[in-house]
Design an enzyme around this catalytic site. Sequence first.
Site, PDB file in Angstrom:
ATOM      1  N   ARG A 114       0.840  -1.208   0.000  1.00 14.94           N
ATOM      2  CA  ARG A 114       0.000   0.000   0.000  1.00 14.94           C
ATOM      3  C   ARG A 114       0.871   1.253   0.000  1.00 14.94           C
ATOM      4  O   ARG A 114       2.078   1.166   0.152  1.00 14.94           O
ATOM      5  CB  ARG A 114      -0.950  -0.005   1.197  1.00 14.94           C
ATOM      6  CG  ARG A 114      -0.242  -0.051   2.549  1.00 14.94           C
ATOM      7  CD  ARG A 114      -1.252  -0.046   3.687  1.00 14.94           C
ATOM      8  NE  ARG A 114      -0.594  -0.310   4.965  1.00 14.94           N
ATOM      9  CZ  ARG A 114      -1.227  -0.388   6.120  1.00 14.94           C
ATOM     10  NH1 ARG A 114      -2.533  -0.260   6.196  1.00 14.94           N
ATOM     11  NH2 ARG A 114      -0.548  -0.620   7.228  1.00 14.94           N
ATOM     12  N   ASN A 152      -5.246   7.294   4.044  1.00 13.38           N
ATOM     13  CA  ASN A 152      -4.997   6.557   5.283  1.00 13.38           C
ATOM     14  C   ASN A 152      -3.552   6.749   5.705  1.00 13.38           C
ATOM     15  O   ASN A 152      -2.626   6.436   4.957  1.00 13.38           O
ATOM     16  CB  ASN A 152      -5.242   5.056   5.087  1.00 13.38           C
ATOM     17  CG  ASN A 152      -5.228   4.299   6.409  1.00 13.38           C
ATOM     18  OD1 ASN A 152      -6.186   4.362   7.177  1.00 13.38           O
ATOM     19  ND2 ASN A 152      -4.133   3.622   6.697  1.00 13.38           N
ATOM     20  N   GLU A 153      -3.361   7.290   6.896  1.00 14.97           N
ATOM     21  CA  GLU A 153      -2.034   7.416   7.511  1.00 14.97           C
ATOM     22  C   GLU A 153      -0.969   7.923   6.540  1.00 14.97           C
ATOM     23  O   GLU A 153      -0.050   7.190   6.145  1.00 14.97           O
ATOM     24  CB  GLU A 153      -1.592   6.086   8.121  1.00 14.97           C
ATOM     25  CG  GLU A 153      -2.387   5.702   9.348  1.00 14.97           C
ATOM     26  CD  GLU A 153      -1.790   4.509  10.102  1.00 14.97           C
ATOM     27  OE1 GLU A 153      -0.983   3.764   9.513  1.00 14.97           O
ATOM     28  OE2 GLU A 153      -2.119   4.342  11.281  1.00 14.97           O
ATOM     29  N   GLU A 340      -8.142   4.542  14.989  1.00 17.30           N
ATOM     30  CA  GLU A 340      -7.799   3.119  15.116  1.00 17.30           C
ATOM     31  C   GLU A 340      -7.202   2.915  16.500  1.00 17.30           C
ATOM     32  O   GLU A 340      -6.152   3.503  16.822  1.00 17.30           O
ATOM     33  CB  GLU A 340      -6.765   2.718  14.057  1.00 17.30           C
ATOM     34  CG  GLU A 340      -7.253   2.889  12.638  1.00 17.30           C
ATOM     35  CD  GLU A 340      -6.219   2.454  11.592  1.00 17.30           C
ATOM     36  OE1 GLU A 340      -5.194   1.823  11.952  1.00 17.30           O
ATOM     37  OE2 GLU A 340      -6.432   2.762  10.405  1.00 17.30           O
ATOM     38  N   TRP A 348       3.114  -5.784  13.793  1.00 22.53           N
ATOM     39  CA  TRP A 348       4.202  -5.124  13.068  1.00 22.53           C
ATOM     40  C   TRP A 348       5.415  -4.749  13.923  1.00 22.53           C
ATOM     41  O   TRP A 348       6.362  -4.174  13.413  1.00 22.53           O
ATOM     42  CB  TRP A 348       3.671  -3.898  12.335  1.00 22.53           C
ATOM     43  CG  TRP A 348       2.730  -3.035  13.139  1.00 22.53           C
ATOM     44  CD1 TRP A 348       1.362  -3.076  13.086  1.00 22.53           C
ATOM     45  CD2 TRP A 348       3.061  -2.026  14.099  1.00 22.53           C
ATOM     46  NE1 TRP A 348       0.823  -2.156  13.944  1.00 22.53           N
ATOM     47  CE2 TRP A 348       1.846  -1.495  14.576  1.00 22.53           C
ATOM     48  CE3 TRP A 348       4.258  -1.509  14.609  1.00 22.53           C
ATOM     49  CZ2 TRP A 348       1.794  -0.479  15.547  1.00 22.53           C
ATOM     50  CZ3 TRP A 348       4.200  -0.499  15.562  1.00 22.53           C
ATOM     51  CH2 TRP A 348       2.984   0.001  16.020  1.00 22.53           C
ATOM     52  N   GLU A 388      -2.065  -9.070   7.259  1.00 24.30           N
ATOM     53  CA  GLU A 388      -2.344  -8.819   8.675  1.00 24.30           C
ATOM     54  C   GLU A 388      -3.076  -9.962   9.383  1.00 24.30           C
ATOM     55  O   GLU A 388      -3.822  -9.730  10.337  1.00 24.30           O
ATOM     56  CB  GLU A 388      -3.091  -7.482   8.809  1.00 24.30           C
ATOM     57  CG  GLU A 388      -2.178  -6.325   8.429  1.00 24.30           C
ATOM     58  CD  GLU A 388      -2.774  -4.933   8.617  1.00 24.30           C
ATOM     59  OE1 GLU A 388      -3.980  -4.815   8.898  1.00 24.30           O
ATOM     60  OE2 GLU A 388      -2.001  -3.964   8.461  1.00 24.30           O
ATOM     61  N   MET A 390      -1.885 -11.964  11.456  1.00 27.93           N
ATOM     62  CA  MET A 390      -1.419 -12.124  12.837  1.00 27.93           C
ATOM     63  C   MET A 390      -1.962 -11.022  13.758  1.00 27.93           C
ATOM     64  O   MET A 390      -1.602 -10.956  14.920  1.00 27.93           O
ATOM     65  CB  MET A 390       0.116 -12.096  12.905  1.00 27.93           C
ATOM     66  CG  MET A 390       0.825 -13.005  11.945  1.00 27.93           C
ATOM     67  SD  MET A 390       0.503 -14.739  12.285  1.00 27.93           S
ATOM     68  CE  MET A 390       1.764 -15.074  13.504  1.00 27.93           C
ATOM     69  N   HIS A 391      -2.788 -10.131  13.217  1.00 27.15           N
ATOM     70  CA  HIS A 391      -3.283  -8.966  13.961  1.00 27.15           C
ATOM     71  C   HIS A 391      -4.642  -9.287  14.567  1.00 27.15           C
ATOM     72  O   HIS A 391      -5.489  -9.887  13.906  1.00 27.15           O
ATOM     73  CB  HIS A 391      -3.413  -7.801  12.975  1.00 27.15           C
ATOM     74  CG  HIS A 391      -3.446  -6.454  13.596  1.00 27.15           C
ATOM     75  ND1 HIS A 391      -4.499  -6.008  14.348  1.00 27.15           N
ATOM     76  CD2 HIS A 391      -2.547  -5.438  13.564  1.00 27.15           C
ATOM     77  CE1 HIS A 391      -4.247  -4.763  14.760  1.00 27.15           C
ATOM     78  NE2 HIS A 391      -3.060  -4.404  14.291  1.00 27.15           N
TER      79      HIS A 391
HETATM   80  C1  GAL Z   1      -2.326   1.023  10.881  1.00 32.07           C
HETATM   81  C2  GAL Z   1      -3.079   1.040   9.571  1.00 32.07           C
HETATM   82  C3  GAL Z   1      -4.095  -0.080   9.493  1.00 32.07           C
HETATM   83  C4  GAL Z   1      -3.480  -1.376   9.943  1.00 32.07           C
HETATM   84  C5  GAL Z   1      -2.946  -1.201  11.335  1.00 32.07           C
HETATM   85  C6  GAL Z   1      -2.354  -2.452  11.938  1.00 32.07           C
HETATM   86  O1  GAL Z   1      -1.103   1.673  10.770  1.00 32.07           O
HETATM   87  O2  GAL Z   1      -3.746   2.256   9.366  1.00 32.07           O
HETATM   88  O3  GAL Z   1      -4.556  -0.199   8.165  1.00 32.07           O
HETATM   89  O4  GAL Z   1      -2.467  -1.733   9.065  1.00 32.07           O
HETATM   90  O5  GAL Z   1      -1.947  -0.228  11.314  1.00 32.07           O
HETATM   91  O6  GAL Z   1      -1.895  -2.236  13.247  1.00 32.07           O
END
Ligand code: GAL
Length: 667
Positions: A114, A152-153, A340, A348, A388, A390-391
């Site tokens: 991304r 986004n971010e 978020e 991560w 993601e 593992m999230h």
């Molecule tokens: C943020 C991001 C999300 C997701 C999240 C995971 O930085 O905006 O899309 O990747 O981290 O912790």
Amino acid sequence: MTDADAAAPPHLLLGSCDYPEHVPQDRWTRYAEQQRSAGLHFVRIAEFAWSRLEPEPGRYDWAWLDHAIEAYHGAGLKVVLCTLTATPPAWLIRAHPEVLPYDEQGRVREFGSRRHYDFASPVYREHSRRVTLAMALRYGRHPAVVGWQTDNEFGCHATSRSYGGASAAAFPEWLRQRYTVVERLNEAWGNVFWSMEYVSFDQIRPPILTVTELNPSHVLDYARHCSSLIADFQREQVEILREMSPGRFITHNFMIFESGFDHYEVARGLDFASWDNYPLGMLEHFAPPGAGDDVKTRYARTGHPDLIALNHDIYRSLASGGAGLGREGRGTPPGMWVMEQQCGQVNWAPYNPLPADGAVALWTAQAWAHGADVVSYFRWRAATMAQEVMHSGLLRHDETEDRGLAEVRALDQSQFPAGDVPARVALLHDYESLWLYDQQPHAAGMTYWAQVVAYYGALRSLGVDVDIVHADADVSAYAVVVAPAITLMSPERAERWTRAVQGGVKLVSGPRTAFRMPGGQTWAAGQPGPLSDLLGVKLLQFDSLRPTLTQDVSGPGGAFQAQTWAESYRLEGAQATYTYAGGPLDGHAAVAAHGNATVIGAHSPDLLRAVLSDVLAGAGVEVTHLPEGVRISRRAGRTLVQNWTTERVTWQDHTLEPVSFEVLAHA
Ligand code: GAL
């Protein structure tokens, strides 16, 4: 909840980030109803959905998003929609590979994750406007849609600056606008040094791949250029959304300690700032200065309270002002969202522990106390595909409720009323200073954020609420203003600070304050340049201390050891309050006071606390010495007492269970 409540709710409200495009359609209504019954009011969607909304150039497929939005609407949820530009689809990139950004090694960053775009790309700008307009036309007046998140971010994965392509190509023109003639640029950058002089703007490239150190002035101007590209990119989207989606708020989800662009510049034109709070991942990356592995272990399951609080305070004040710089007086209420919020483990950081029991509730309460109007958890259901898996989410992969959701359900949102954070202390912040500071740390670990965290942490350990405001803000209403690392000083800024101090504000500044001119060079007449009269000192020496090499300092608060950094002053009107003993700085001023201004040259968290607690008491600000891991924050006539330790603690007459909080009505 009325629409007005969406932008200014009467008390904290909750939401989640959901991805209908990741699950079969038969889940949409069920998930929406589950979200409402868990006490959530908002859902943020679609920030990465471009490939499903426009599978081929110009062929939109709205049907699925129409249905998803109806499902949320039917359940009574309010929707925050996103512009789609964080993830340009493969067809766009393959048709226009020039959209791709370049890294610091001069390599193209490829499609397959991304944020693979260059903010300056004219083709991408055109697609950004086109797809934003299409979204706004389709959903801009939908009754469920209460607001927008741009992209986004910005900056995530080191994407603030592209070092080739369109951003690089636009740099000479940006420089021409700033300097008009190249001789002025040579002068401002000091290019006579090492024969770096240019004879035309077109000779200038991005600051990468040089044989040795880059010229800090070159880096500074490239950072400014790229920052303004992000602001322009977003402004184009904001203009479209304002016109096509009237009455809806526009925000952006900024990141933890993101440093790549000037957030004040990029927040201009938004209704409020949001940010993404991942306390455990943050601790792995940004442990407080001097903190060893023991601190990371101690806070591994809660995150460090001061690191989180600092980001809340940055984003709260970015919205409600950085004193006016972040807003355009459009009459919308200031505020801040956590767009978020970590609600389980992340994927991560080098290590990704599970949060402690109680941590999700504690993070939510802390967010409220620092000004959040809405906390929205990332994400509703854990992803079963791609990067993601593992999230965590509020639901596990198998759709059973995860631990975080139990804490969210149990929260009584009405105990968190809307209202002000009554800060009497301001900490000054400035991204240009950050860029310069970190160019030449001169002592490993002597970074801008390390200094800010040290001063901020000292203030919080003294029980003080803090606004973080831009270094050029009007600070005349504060009792105490702290400038830990404002190394860039213009005569106008010095003038503003001087007026505030003459008006009764107490100023405490840290090492290297006003070390540099706005172009990046230092002052030929000595530091702190135009601040010399106000501080009543001239910088004499600065010393860089390797780990275990320390410098003794003593004064009325006791004896301390400076680590990492020690600078000394020649007194020109100020009084030395702390003096160095031994070593090359022996007998010279380490801390000097001049009327309402105090300068601290030695880096020692304990010394900082001693000096700050005297200055605060002198300014009539209540000081409460808090034990490690206990924090207090005030909002709307209430005090949030927090225990961030995994043990029961007794503080004053309160007994707090491990990882817990109490909301008190304050006296
Ligand atoms: C943020 C991001 C999300 C997701 C999240 C995971 O930085 O905006 O899309 O990747 O981290 O912790």
